[in-house]
Design an enzyme around this catalytic site. Structure first.
Site, PDB file in Angstrom:
ATOM      1  N   HIS A  50      44.070  37.265  42.527  1.00  0.00           N
ATOM      2  CA  HIS A  50      43.971  38.723  42.499  1.00  0.00           C
ATOM      3  C   HIS A  50      44.598  39.307  41.243  1.00  0.00           C
ATOM      4  O   HIS A  50      44.094  40.299  40.698  1.00  0.00           O
ATOM      5  CB  HIS A  50      44.656  39.300  43.735  1.00  0.00           C
ATOM      6  CG  HIS A  50      44.487  40.779  43.884  1.00  0.00           C
ATOM      7  ND1 HIS A  50      43.310  41.354  44.306  1.00  0.00           N
ATOM      8  CD2 HIS A  50      45.339  41.807  43.640  1.00  0.00           C
ATOM      9  CE1 HIS A  50      43.458  42.665  44.333  1.00  0.00           C
ATOM     10  NE2 HIS A  50      44.665  42.977  43.936  1.00  0.00           N
ATOM     11  N   HIS A  96      40.022  46.855  48.357  1.00  0.00           N
ATOM     12  CA  HIS A  96      41.098  46.665  49.319  1.00  0.00           C
ATOM     13  C   HIS A  96      40.496  46.039  50.570  1.00  0.00           C
ATOM     14  O   HIS A  96      40.703  46.498  51.687  1.00  0.00           O
ATOM     15  CB  HIS A  96      41.810  47.980  49.626  1.00  0.00           C
ATOM     16  CG  HIS A  96      43.302  47.870  49.484  1.00  0.00           C
ATOM     17  ND1 HIS A  96      44.190  48.420  50.367  1.00  0.00           N
ATOM     18  CD2 HIS A  96      44.065  47.244  48.556  1.00  0.00           C
ATOM     19  CE1 HIS A  96      45.429  48.153  49.988  1.00  0.00           C
ATOM     20  NE2 HIS A  96      45.373  47.443  48.887  1.00  0.00           N
TER      21      HIS A  96
END
Length: 763
Positions: A50, A96
Site C-alpha cells: 500500500h 479505502h
C-alpha cells in the site's frame, strides 16, 4: 539505543508484520544490526504494498505525467493543474476498500477524510467529492448492509465538512461480493502561487503535530489491510479500521489554510496510511534531510502506548507541519483559535537519519530515505489468463435467442432501466449535500459534475468552470484488460465533453487482486498499457492516483477495476450542457455509429445472466474527433442536450434523456442501423457515440461540424410527446420509465417495500 529484539526473534516478528525474508535481510543490511521493534514496524508498513508500490512501480512508469497545464504530477499528496486566470485545481482519488469491507460506515467516512486532507495539504480549499463504489448484488442482505453503510459514511463525513458530493458511480456485481470497492476522489481550488509541497527543510526547524490526539485505533489500518487478501479472519481486523471525526477535520481545513495563506509553514503533510512514519519519512526524503521525533511529546488518548504504536497509528484528522522556531508562536495562536492543539514533537536535522526517541532513549535510528525509497521493486511474473480465449470467442448474437418484437423489446428496456447498474442514483445523492459552497452548476445525475471556478463565500467568482467524472466498467476490463481500461478513460472523457469540459488530466484508483498471481498481474499491466496509450494519444496526463492490490476474498479476485477520475476545463461555465431533452421540436441526432457489439453488455447480464463476449472496440482517433464535435457545438451554443451512450446502449441513453427532461421523443433508426438486429441497434454498448439534440435551425451547422471532423452523423428523431417511441421497437410512457428508473435502487436496497415495475410493464 534500545535493543529490544534478539536476532532470533526479529525475523519472526518481521514475518508476522508482512516482511518477506529477503526484505528483512535488506533491513538488517541497511542498519548493520538487528532492528528494534519500532524500526521493524516502520519498515514493514513503509515497505508494504500500500505504501511502497513495490509490485506496481515499474508498470506505472508507462503513464504520461506531464503537460502544459500540469503544476504538480505524481509524487505529492495530490496532483495539480492550472485552469486559467491564475487558478489551479488539486485532485486525487484513493481507495479505502479493505477497511470498508469490515466496517462500511467508518471505512468509507475515513476514506473521504483522508482524500480531503491530501487536497488541502497542497494549499487548496476542498470544493468537491466524487465516489466510485462496487458491491455484490443487492439480493444479498450483507451487500445491502455494506452499501447502505458506505453511502451513509460518505454522506455523513462530507456533509459535516461542508464539502459537496457532486458525482460518482456505483456497480453491483457478484465479483465484488467478498471485497467491496470504495474509491473516493476530491477536488480542491487554489491560486497557483499558493501551491504547497510536503518537503521538509531547514535543520533546526520544528516538527509540529496539529489536530487530533493519537490512539491505537487504525494501527495498520490502511497499510496492512490493503496489503493482503481477505480470509476467514477478516472480522478480527475490525479494530484496524480508523474512526473519523469530521468536525475536527473541518477545523483542520480552516486552520491549515489560514497557516498556509499566512506563509507560516515550511511544509505540511497528512498523516494517512502508516501515520507519523509515512508523513515524516516522505517529507524528510523529499527534502534530503533528517528528523528526530520524541514519542513522549505526541499527545495520546490512550494509556501506555508503546513507541511503535505511536509511530504507526493511523488515527485520523492529524497533520504534520514543519515550522521555523520564530513562527511557532503564531502557528500555535492560529491553531488555538480553531480549537486545535499544535504540539512540537521533534525537529529537522542535517543528518539524513530518522531518529525516534522515547524521552532520552533512542528506540529507532534509520536512514530516512530508506523508509520511503528503499523498498524492493519487484517485477512480477505475468501470464495471460486462460479464460480470455473462451470468453472473447463467445458471440452473443449467434449463440443466444434474442427478443425481436416491440412488446418484448419494450419490456427489456424497462428491465434495463430497473437494473442496479443503470437505474437512477438519486437514492444515493439525495443523502449528500451537493450544493453547499454555492459552486455546483450541474447537479448529480447528468453525465458529469460541473463546478464554477471561484470561492463565492469569499466574493471570488469567475466565469470559468471545471467538469469532473469518475468511470470504469470492471466487466469490460475482465473481458479484455487493455480495451476495457481504454473504455474507462474514453467514457470519462466523453462524459466531461458532453457537459462542455475539455479533458485536462486524470487521477486513477487501480483496484486489482494479488499481484503475486501471474494472471492478475498480466491483467494489471495490460490495463495500465491501455490507459497509458489512450492518455498519450489524447494528451491527457495522469497527475495522481492510487494502486489497490489484494482485492480478493478466499482466493477469488474482484473484476479488475482501474477507476478513472477525469477533470476538464470550461472557459465559460455558462456554456455547459446536460443530458435532459429540452423542448418539443428539437431534433435528436446520433453522433457516431452503432455496431453489433453486445459483449460484456448490461443487456446480456440482465436478459441472460451472462458475462461473456469481446467488449466494444475503442477507436482513439474517433473518440478525439467526437469530443471536438461536442465541444465545438457546445461552444457555438448549438446543443440543447448531450448524453454519452454507455451501459444499456442507445435505447437507455434516449430513455434517460426523456426522463431527465420529462418529455418524450419519436425516434426512427437510420438506414445504417436498419441492418442491425433490433437488440443490437437498441442495446449494443458501442463506444464513441453521443445522443444530442439541437434546434431545427442548427441541424445543418451541426452536420458541417461533424463532417469536418469525420464523425458519423444521423438525424434519428424529434423531441416531443409523453412517450419514447422507437419505430417498430419500443413504446414506453415517460412517467412509467421515470417511476421504474428512479425507484429501482431504493426498492432493491429495501426489498420489503413494494416495487411496481411489474405492474407498470403490464399496465
Amino acid at each position: 539505543m534500545r535493543a529490544d529484539l534478539s536476532p532470533e526473534l526479529a525475523p519472526r516478528l518481521a514475518e508476522e508484520l508482512g516482511l518477506k525474508p529477503a526484505e528483512y535481510e535488506h533491513v538488517v543490511e541497511i542498519l548493520g544490526r538487528t532492528p528494534t521493534v519500532t524500526e521493524l514496524y516502520m519498515y514493514s508498513l513503509m515497505w508494504s504494498e500500500h505504501c511502497s508500490y513495490k509490485h506496481s512501480r515499474k508498470a506505472l512508469r508507462m503513464f504520461p505525467t506531464e503537460g502544459p497545464a500540469v503544476l504538480q504530477g505524481p509524487g505529492e499528496n495530490a496532483g495539480v493543474i492550472s485552469v486559467g486566470e491564475g487558478w489551479a485545481v488539486a485532485f486525487k482519488m484513493e481507495s479505502h476498500n479493505h477497511p470498508s469491507a469490515i466496517e462500511p460506515y467508518q471505512g468509507a467516512a475515513t476514506g473521504v477524510g483522508g482524500i480531503i486532507r491530501d487536497i488541502f495539504t497542497m494549499g487548496a480549499r476542498p470544493i468537491a467529492i466524487l465516489d466510485s463504489l462496487r458491491f455484490g448484488t443487492l439480493d444479498k442482505p450483507r451487500q445491502r448492509y455494506l452499501f447502505e453503510g458506505a453511502v451513509a459514511g460518505i454522506g455523513g463525513y462530507g456533509n459535516c465538512l461542508g464539502v459537496p458530493t457532486v458525482g460518482g458511480e456505483v456497480y453491483f456485481e457478484d465479483a465484488y461480493e467478498g471485497n467491496c470497492l470504495i474509491n473516493a476522489m476530491a477536488i480542491g481550488l487554489m491560486r497557483e502561487e499558493d501551491l504547497m509541497r510536503a518537503v521538509a527543510a531547514g535543520p533546526g526547524n520544528l516538527l509540529v503535530l496539529i489536530g487530533s490526539t493519537t490512539g491505537r485505533d487504525g494501527i495498520g489500518g490502511a497499510s496492512v489491510l490493503a496489503s493482503q487478501e481477505f480470509d476467514e479472519k477478516a472480522e478480527e481486523k475490525r479494530p484496524s479500521v480508523q474512526v473519523g471525526d469530521p468536525f475536527t477535520e473541518k477545523l483542520l481545513i480552516e486552520a491549515c489554510l489560514e497557516l498556509l495563506e499566512g506563509d507560516l509553514l515550511v511544509a505540511l503533510g497528512d498523516l494517512g496510511a502508516a501515520g507519523l512514519t509515512s508523513s515524516a519519512s516522505e517529507m524528510a526524503s523529499r527534502g534530503g534531510v533528517g528528523l528526530e521525533i520524541d514519542v513522549t511529546l505526541v499527545p495520546q488518548r490512550e494509556d501506555a502506548m508503546r513507541p511503535f504504536e505511536i509511530m504507526v497509528s493511523e488515527s485520523q484528522e492529524r497533520m504534520l507541519a514543519v515550522v521555523t522556531p520564530e513562527l511557532l508562536g503564531e502557528v500555535q495562536d492560529v491553531c488555538e483559535r480553531w480549537g486545535l492543539p499544535a504540539t512540537v514533537i521533534g525537529q529537522v536535522t542535517d543528518t539524513g537519519r530518522f531518529v525516534i526517541r522515547e524521552g532520552d532513549e533512542v528506540v529507532g535510528d534509520m536512514p530516512a530515505a530508506t523508509l520511503a525509497h528503499d523498498a524492493p521493486i519487484y517485477d512480477p511474473v505475468a501470464e495471460r489468463p486462460a479464460y480470455l480465449d473462451e470468453l472473447q470467442a463467445f458471440d452473443p448474437l449467434t449463440e443466444l435467442d434474442h427478443p425481436d418484437d416491440a412488446e418484448m423489446l419494450t419490456a427489456t428496456l424497462f428491465d434495463l432501466l430497473a437494473s442496479a447498474n443503470i437505474c437512477s442514483r438519486r437514492w444515493i445523492w439525495e443523502q449528500y449535500d451537493h450544493q453547499v459552497m454555492q459552486g455546483t452548476v450541474v447537479l448529480p445525475g447528468s453525465d458529469a459534475a460541473v463546478l464554477r471556478i471561484g470561492l463565492p463565500g469569499r466574493g471570488e467568482v469567475t466565469d470559468r468552470g471545471i467538469a469532473a467524472s469518475s468511470d470504469c466498467n470492471g466487466r469490460y476490463v475482465y473481458l479484455d484488460p487493455y480495451v476495457g481500461a481504454q473504455i474507462a478513460v474514453a467514457e470519462a472523457a466523453r462524459n466531461v465533453a458532453c457537459s462542455g469540459g475539455r479533458p485536462a488530466a486524470i487521477t486513477d484508483c487501480l483496484n486489482f487482486g494479488s499481484p503475486e498471481k501471474p494472471e492478475v498481474f498480466w491483467t494489471f499491466r495490460e490495463a495500465i498499457r491501455g490507459m497509458a496509450d489512450a492518455c498519450r494519444a489524447w494528451e491527457v496526463p495522469v497527475i495522481s492516483g492510487n494502486v489497490s492490490f489484494y482485492n480478493e476474498s478466499f482466493g477469488q479476485p474482484i473484476y479488475p477495476t482501474p477507476t478513472v477520475g477525469l477533470v476538464g476545463i470550461l472557459d465559460d461555465v455558462s456554456k455547459h450542457t446536460t443530458l435532459a431533452f429540452k423542448d418539443a421540436g428539437d431534433v435528436v441526432v446520433l453522433l457516431g455509429e452503432t455496431a453489433a457489439e453486445l459483449g460484456g453488455s448490461e443487456y446480456l447480464r440482465v436478459a441472460f445472466d451472462t458475462v461473456a463476449g469481446a467488449p466494444p472496440r475503442v477507436d482513439l482517433e474517433h473518440e478525439a474527433a467526437l469530443r471536438e464535435v461536442l465541444l465545438t457545438a457546445i461552444d457555438e451554443g448549438l446543443l440543447r442536450s448531450a448524453h454519452d451512450c454507455a451501459e444499456g446502449g442507445l435505447a437507455v441513453a434516449l430513455a434517460e434523456s426523456c426522463v431527465a427532461g420529462g418529455i418524450g421523443a419519436d425516434v426512427h433508426l437510420s438506414p445504417d442501423d436498419a441492418g442491425l438486429p433490433p437488440v443490437a441497434a437498441l442495446f449494443a454498448e458501442t463506444q464513441g457515440r453521443a445522443v444530442v439534440t439541437v434546434a431545427e435551425s442548427g441541424v445543418d451547422r451541426l452536420f458541417e461540424i461533424a463532417l469536418a471532423h469525420g464523425v458519423p452523423f444521423a438525424v434519428v428523431g424529434t423531441v416531443g410527446g409523453d412517450s419514447l417511441r422507437i419505430e417498430g421497437c419500443v413504446d414506453a410512457e415517460v412517467g412509467a420509465m421515470r417511476e421504474v428508473f428512479e425507484g429501482a435502487l431504493a426498492a432493491q436496497v429495501h426489498p420489503e417495500e413494494t416495487f411496481a415495475s411489474e405492474e407498470l410493464r403490464e399496465g
